[in-house]
Design an enzyme around this catalytic site. Sequence first.
Site, PDB file in Angstrom:
ATOM      1  N   LYS A 152     -61.389  -1.734  16.631  1.00  0.00           N
ATOM      2  CA  LYS A 152     -62.678  -0.882  16.090  1.00  0.00           C
ATOM      3  C   LYS A 152     -62.060   0.166  15.150  1.00  0.00           C
ATOM      4  O   LYS A 152     -60.836   0.668  15.346  1.00  0.00           O
ATOM      5  CB  LYS A 152     -63.430  -0.256  17.084  1.00  0.00           C
ATOM      6  CG  LYS A 152     -64.119  -0.898  18.120  1.00  0.00           C
ATOM      7  CD  LYS A 152     -64.885  -0.291  19.137  1.00  0.00           C
ATOM      8  CE  LYS A 152     -65.697  -1.124  20.037  1.00  0.00           C
ATOM      9  NZ  LYS A 152     -64.934  -1.410  21.054  1.00  0.00           N
TER      10      LYS A 152
ATOM     11  N   HIS B 106     -66.608  -6.993  -2.550  1.00  0.00           N
ATOM     12  CA  HIS B 106     -65.878  -7.946  -1.487  1.00  0.00           C
ATOM     13  C   HIS B 106     -66.595  -7.949  -0.440  1.00  0.00           C
ATOM     14  O   HIS B 106     -67.936  -7.338  -0.337  1.00  0.00           O
ATOM     15  CB  HIS B 106     -64.766  -6.620  -0.861  1.00  0.00           C
ATOM     16  CG  HIS B 106     -65.275  -5.458  -0.117  1.00  0.00           C
ATOM     17  ND1 HIS B 106     -65.868  -4.358  -1.000  1.00  0.00           N
ATOM     18  CD2 HIS B 106     -65.613  -4.994   0.926  1.00  0.00           C
ATOM     19  CE1 HIS B 106     -66.410  -3.489  -0.162  1.00  0.00           C
ATOM     20  NE2 HIS B 106     -66.040  -3.821   0.981  1.00  0.00           N
TER      21      HIS B 106
ATOM     22  N   ASP C 163     -66.656  -7.585   4.132  1.00  0.00           N
ATOM     23  CA  ASP C 163     -65.830  -7.052   5.007  1.00  0.00           C
ATOM     24  C   ASP C 163     -64.873  -8.054   5.829  1.00  0.00           C
ATOM     25  O   ASP C 163     -65.537  -8.986   6.256  1.00  0.00           O
ATOM     26  CB  ASP C 163     -66.340  -6.248   5.862  1.00  0.00           C
ATOM     27  CG  ASP C 163     -67.217  -4.931   4.826  1.00  0.00           C
ATOM     28  OD1 ASP C 163     -66.648  -4.624   3.997  1.00  0.00           O
ATOM     29  OD2 ASP C 163     -68.048  -4.367   5.515  1.00  0.00           O
TER      30      ASP C 163
ATOM     31  N   HIS D   6     -70.357  -7.052  -1.246  1.00  0.00           N
ATOM     32  CA  HIS D   6     -71.110  -5.854  -1.543  1.00  0.00           C
ATOM     33  C   HIS D   6     -69.951  -4.854  -2.491  1.00  0.00           C
ATOM     34  O   HIS D   6     -68.946  -5.351  -2.531  1.00  0.00           O
ATOM     35  CB  HIS D   6     -71.699  -4.620  -0.750  1.00  0.00           C
ATOM     36  CG  HIS D   6     -70.604  -4.480   0.627  1.00  0.00           C
ATOM     37  ND1 HIS D   6     -70.211  -5.625   1.472  1.00  0.00           N
ATOM     38  CD2 HIS D   6     -69.960  -3.618   0.954  1.00  0.00           C
ATOM     39  CE1 HIS D   6     -69.306  -5.145   2.295  1.00  0.00           C
ATOM     40  NE2 HIS D   6     -69.092  -3.947   2.021  1.00  0.00           N
TER      41      HIS D   6
HETATM   42  O1  LIG Z   1     -69.506   3.104   0.753  1.00  0.00           O
HETATM   43  C1  LIG Z   1     -70.142   2.217   1.149  1.00  0.00           C
HETATM   44  O2  LIG Z   1     -71.412   2.310   1.164  1.00  0.00           O
HETATM   45  C2  LIG Z   1     -69.486   0.899   1.374  1.00  0.00           C
HETATM   46  C3  LIG Z   1     -67.978   1.079   1.528  1.00  0.00           C
HETATM   47  C4  LIG Z   1     -67.481  -0.184   1.869  1.00  0.00           C
HETATM   48  O3  LIG Z   1     -67.844  -1.349   1.469  1.00  0.00           O
HETATM   49  C5  LIG Z   1     -66.193  -0.602   2.876  1.00  0.00           C
HETATM   50  O4  LIG Z   1     -65.488   0.541   3.239  1.00  0.00           O
HETATM   51  O5  LIG Z   1     -65.891  -1.514   3.262  1.00  0.00           O
HETATM   52 FE   LIG Z   2     -67.232  -3.044   2.747  1.00  0.00          FE
END
Ligand SMILES: O=C(O)CCC(=O)C(=O)O
Ligand SMILES: [Fe+2]
Length: 206
Positions: free
Chosen positions: A59, A81, A83, A138
Amino acid sequence: MIYMNDEEAMLFWPRECRDAAHDYLKAASKMIQGILGALLRGLGVEYDESLLSCYMEAKAVNMNFYPPCPNPELTVGVGRHSDLAALTILLQDDIGGLFVKVEDGGWIEIPPVEGAIVVNVGDTLEILSNGRYKSAEHRVIASSTRARVSVPIFVSPRPHTMIGPLLGLAEKDGKTVYRHLLFGEYMTNYFGAAHQGKKTLVFARL
Ligand SMILES: O=C(O)CCC(=O)C(=O)O
Ligand SMILES: [Fe+2]
């Protein structure tokens, strides 16, 4: 902040946010297990319950800070990208700027809703589900006037864990979309191909 166990978190996480982040992660983990469990069950194949904890064993809590940018179109924010994780649980403040790609190729903003969290399917869950659950592509565009903060929790398997479509799923679907590979292998490739949308998944395709 990577979480492996309480002792390490207490030793290595920054003192200033350690307790808050740790409490949040502990409380959120039960909910995340519920969501991931429901999604895996939704695939309609029998699987060993111990796999659920395996797929969320590693995590991480991140804290993203986006300073205001007078010309947001000239900066990256966060590039497009999906995740790496199985699931991402994201808390965002009231500024906005998170966009998700939709099927026709356009982008829609995920507006901040007070008290709500954003749940993103990550590449790992796309692979486990043989492509049935699509990881969300996103990106983030900074605000021209106000700083933004977001706090995602990512849950993933450990590097030595094998990932691939759940047993029986390929037969059920009549096709195998993804191969079996170590999560660590996927991770190494993922970080070598940052911000190119979902190109990262090509590595795991059959
Ligand atoms: O800041 C955000 O809303 C998304 C950040 C993001 O996509 C990430 O940390 O993988
Ligand atoms: Fe992300």
